[in-house]
Design a protein around this motif. Structure first.
Motif, PDB file in Angstrom:
ATOM      1  N   ARG A 116       0.825  -1.204   0.000  1.00 30.24           N
ATOM      2  CA  ARG A 116       0.000   0.000   0.000  1.00 30.24           C
ATOM      3  C   ARG A 116       0.863   1.261   0.000  1.00 30.24           C
ATOM      4  O   ARG A 116       0.596   2.199  -0.760  1.00 30.24           O
ATOM      5  N   ARG A 117       1.878   1.272   0.824  1.00 29.18           N
ATOM      6  CA  ARG A 117       2.732   2.461   0.879  1.00 29.18           C
ATOM      7  C   ARG A 117       3.437   2.702  -0.451  1.00 29.18           C
ATOM      8  O   ARG A 117       3.566   3.851  -0.891  1.00 29.18           O
ATOM      9  N   LEU A 118       3.877   1.636  -1.106  1.00 29.70           N
ATOM     10  CA  LEU A 118       4.501   1.798  -2.421  1.00 29.70           C
ATOM     11  C   LEU A 118       3.491   2.313  -3.440  1.00 29.70           C
ATOM     12  O   LEU A 118       3.763   3.258  -4.188  1.00 29.70           O
ATOM     13  N   LEU A 119       2.306   1.708  -3.460  1.00 29.12           N
ATOM     14  CA  LEU A 119       1.295   2.062  -4.456  1.00 29.12           C
ATOM     15  C   LEU A 119       0.775   3.484  -4.283  1.00 29.12           C
ATOM     16  O   LEU A 119       0.355   4.120  -5.253  1.00 29.12           O
ATOM     17  N   GLU A 120       0.797   3.991  -3.079  1.00 25.69           N
ATOM     18  CA  GLU A 120       0.330   5.359  -2.835  1.00 25.69           C
ATOM     19  C   GLU A 120       1.163   6.391  -3.590  1.00 25.69           C
ATOM     20  O   GLU A 120       0.697   7.518  -3.819  1.00 25.69           O
ATOM     21  N   ASN A 121       2.360   6.005  -4.016  1.00 25.98           N
ATOM     22  CA  ASN A 121       3.237   6.947  -4.708  1.00 25.98           C
ATOM     23  C   ASN A 121       3.438   6.580  -6.182  1.00 25.98           C
ATOM     24  O   ASN A 121       4.276   7.168  -6.856  1.00 25.98           O
ATOM     25  N   VAL A 122       2.657   5.630  -6.694  1.00 26.00           N
ATOM     26  CA  VAL A 122       2.863   5.160  -8.062  1.00 26.00           C
ATOM     27  C   VAL A 122       2.118   6.039  -9.069  1.00 26.00           C
ATOM     28  O   VAL A 122       0.970   6.443  -8.852  1.00 26.00           O
ATOM     29  N   HIS A 123       2.791   6.324 -10.164  1.00 28.71           N
ATOM     30  CA  HIS A 123       2.241   7.056 -11.310  1.00 28.71           C
ATOM     31  C   HIS A 123       2.417   6.147 -12.521  1.00 28.71           C
ATOM     32  O   HIS A 123       3.535   5.888 -12.960  1.00 28.71           O
ATOM     33  N   LEU A 124       1.299   5.628 -13.059  1.00 23.36           N
ATOM     34  CA  LEU A 124       1.374   4.656 -14.143  1.00 23.36           C
ATOM     35  C   LEU A 124       1.444   5.357 -15.496  1.00 23.36           C
ATOM     36  O   LEU A 124       0.594   6.183 -15.826  1.00 23.36           O
ATOM     37  N   THR A 125       2.456   4.987 -16.265  1.00 20.81           N
ATOM     38  CA  THR A 125       2.676   5.596 -17.576  1.00 20.81           C
ATOM     39  C   THR A 125       2.276   4.630 -18.683  1.00 20.81           C
ATOM     40  O   THR A 125       2.179   3.417 -18.482  1.00 20.81           O
ATOM     41  N   ALA A 126       2.075   5.170 -19.869  1.00 22.08           N
ATOM     42  CA  ALA A 126       1.470   4.410 -20.962  1.00 22.08           C
ATOM     43  C   ALA A 126       2.472   3.635 -21.810  1.00 22.08           C
ATOM     44  O   ALA A 126       2.152   3.258 -22.932  1.00 22.08           O
ATOM     45  N   GLU A 127       3.676   3.380 -21.291  1.00 24.06           N
ATOM     46  CA  GLU A 127       4.641   2.623 -22.083  1.00 24.06           C
ATOM     47  C   GLU A 127       4.228   1.161 -22.216  1.00 24.06           C
ATOM     48  O   GLU A 127       3.973   0.495 -21.202  1.00 24.06           O
ATOM     49  N   PRO A 128       4.190   0.643 -23.439  1.00 28.72           N
ATOM     50  CA  PRO A 128       3.963  -0.798 -23.609  1.00 28.72           C
ATOM     51  C   PRO A 128       5.246  -1.559 -23.319  1.00 28.72           C
ATOM     52  O   PRO A 128       6.327  -0.973 -23.215  1.00 28.72           O
ATOM     53  N   PHE A 129       5.125  -2.858 -23.187  1.00 33.49           N
ATOM     54  CA  PHE A 129       6.311  -3.675 -22.949  1.00 33.49           C
ATOM     55  C   PHE A 129       7.289  -3.577 -24.118  1.00 33.49           C
ATOM     56  O   PHE A 129       8.495  -3.451 -23.936  1.00 33.49           O
TER      57      PHE A 129
END
Length: 332
Positions: A116-129
């Motif tokens: 939870r603590r890690l995810l609270e600071n996550v910003h998901l970007t649109a890069e594909p694999f």
């Protein structure tokens, strides 16, 4: 189209994977010294070992779901039309591509609280694999022995929700799924009582009538209701082997029969596999559509200090055990 459930009190987690075609899935054990590389952060070359179902592309495991050696589970489920990934990075956040989320969370977090603590600071970007691999629209179910939560990427950021139902399907967003359960609070596994018109001599004429109204279709919202009902009422006070079987019975209640769901492209949407991960002992159990026998891979039987993932192709063909000698056969 998938359903994920968790029984935190028993450290059991798993899901159905509903899809119209194979994605090259196999059970993959990633050892502690395999290097995970990321677009916007340093590589992680030493981490918790993990086991789960993945496709392996260019020697990189792309997990659909997995659990690490500490018993933390994470599964990605389809979230089309709602999942949102940002085109730009945020210099103040942990920038990750969607496919990087499971490796980082399970590789660096031992508990749900740490995740939870890690995810609270996550910003998901649109890069594909890679070119030709579009970023799948996903949301995630994360759980351990203490509980579970849901992470949903929306256009205003990554939302985290406590998950008291311990269930996740697809659309709509999780708060609507949870609110919808209020419509079914009169359902029960017990025989019904006549509240309709007490003066009338209304009687039950079969078992299971207390749950009349439980949705039977395979739409995401109906599967959420049905999974929450089955998971919430399933008897789990038995020994581990039987408890694993019970877990698969719960998943069977939301599985898709080939031919019952047709995609707009005319293909069969079906439960390609169902899995149960015992987070306490690191065993990954699974069934495939063609093979209902439970197969298992143990995380702790592998060299967890290695540098290369161990791959276990799925056992797919039917395995029928004859208890007597079939005609025309020389062997049992």
């Amino acid at each position: 189209m998938c359903t994920s459930i968790s029984f935190p009190a028993h450290a059991l987690f798993g899901r159905t994977l509903d899809l119209e075609t194979s994605f090259g899935e196999q059970v993959v054990v990633t050892p502690r010294n395999y290097a995970f590389h990321f677009h916007h952060r340093p590589s992680v070359s030493n981490h918790f070992a993990m086991i789960g179902m993945a496709s392996v592309v260019n020697q990189v495991p792309l997990y659909a779901e997995a659990a690490n050696e500490k018993g933390l589970y994470m599964a990605g489920l389809n979230f089309p039309g709602n999942a949102f990934y940002f085109e730009q990075t945020d210099p103040g956040r942990e920038n990750l591509a969607p496919y990087e989320l499971i490796p980082l969370v399970l590789g660096t977090c031992a508990t749900l609280a740490q995740a939870r603590r890690l995810l609270e600071n996550v910003h998901l970007t649109a890069e594909p694999f890679a070119p030709g691999y579009p970023a799948a629209p996903l949301h995630w179910h994360i759980a351990d022995a203490t509980g579970s939560l849901v992470a949903e990427p929306m256009d205003d950021g990554l939302h985290l929700y406590e998950n008291p139902a311990d269930v996740l399907t697809n659309n709509p967003p999780f708060p609507f799924q949870l609110m919808n359960l209020n419509n079914y609070q009169t359902l029960s596994p017990n025989p019904p009582e006549n509240h309709f018109a007490p003066a009338l001599d209304l009687r039950t004429y079969g078992q299971g009538m207390g749950a009349i109204g439980l949705p039977g279709d395979t739409s995401p919202m109906s599967r959420f209701v049905r999974a929450a009902f089955l998971r919430g009422n399933a008897v789990m006070d038995m020994d581990d082997p039987v408890r694993i079987e019970q877990f698969f019975h719960v998943l069977g209640g939301v599985s898709m029969v080939r031919g019952s769901v047709i995609t707009p492209e005319g293909k069969n949407d079906e439960t390609r596999y169902a899995c149960c991960i015992d987070g306490a002992c690191g065993v990954y159990y699974y069934k495939t559509y063609e093979n209902s026998r439970i197969n298992a891979v143990s995380l702790f039987e592998e060299d967890l200090d290695g540098e290369q993932p161990q791959l276990f192709p799925l056992v797919r063909g039917p395995q029928i055990h004859f208890v007597n000698k079939p005609r025309g056969s020389d062997t049992l």
